[in-house]
Scaffold this motif. Structure first.
Motif: not given
Length: 168
Positions: A106-116
């Motif tokens: 919920x907090x790190x959506x952009x971080x996860x999206x970038x890794x994907x």
């Protein structure tokens, strides 16, 4: 006597005018033909570049694994990423683990999206949420789909993100 030698008849002027108008029309036709041929050539060139499928980037899903690895294994771990490989070292799936530092989705959506996205073609775009923990992306240049899943821990934090060519 002098009247017939030096005078122009109306018929001569009409013929000269007809030749000039005919030349103009022919030049216009040639010009139109040249433009048409040029437009067709541009269209064919554009179509040929569009129909040539892009080559997947190395070290991304659908691409080749170029990092040093044991070529006889179909599953390889390199720098915290587990790769599932096909017959010719093409990547079928990549799983990026966050190890001892799980991520709050919920907090790190952009971080996860970038890794994907690191494991997808540059033009891959989000298509839909398949479920709460699974998403679909699509690359137009490759005409391929990517399936992104989150592996969750007991407290709902993301332990790893899986980017796959496999639907399930």
């Amino acid at each position: 006597m002098f009247g017939s030698c030096g005078s122009h008849s109306d018929d001569d002027e009409t013929e000269d005018t007809k030749v000039t108008e005919s030349d103009k029309k022919e030049t216009e036709k040639e010009s139109e033909k040249a433009e048409k041929v040029e437009k067709e050539s541009e269209k064919e060139e554009k179509e040929s570049t569009e129909t040539v499928a892009a080559t997947p980037q190395d070290n991304t899903v659908y691409g080749k694994l170029t990092e040093p690895h044991d070529a006889e294994k179909s599953m390889v771990v390199i720098n915290g990423t587990t790769y599932l490989l096909g017959d010719t070292d093409n990547i079928l799936q990549a799983e990026k683990s966050f190890g001892k530092f799980p991520v709050d989705r919920n907090i790190d959506k952009e971080f996860l999206n970038q890794h994907a996205r690191d494991y997808m073609a540059d033009d891959a775009e989000f298509v839909s949420n398949i479920s709460d923990i699974k998403q679909k992306y699509h690359s137009k240049s490759l005409n391929k789909d990517y399936y992104v899943s989150y592996v969750l821990g007991d407290k709902g934090q993301v332990l790893s993100v899986i980017i796959s060519s496999l639907k399930d």
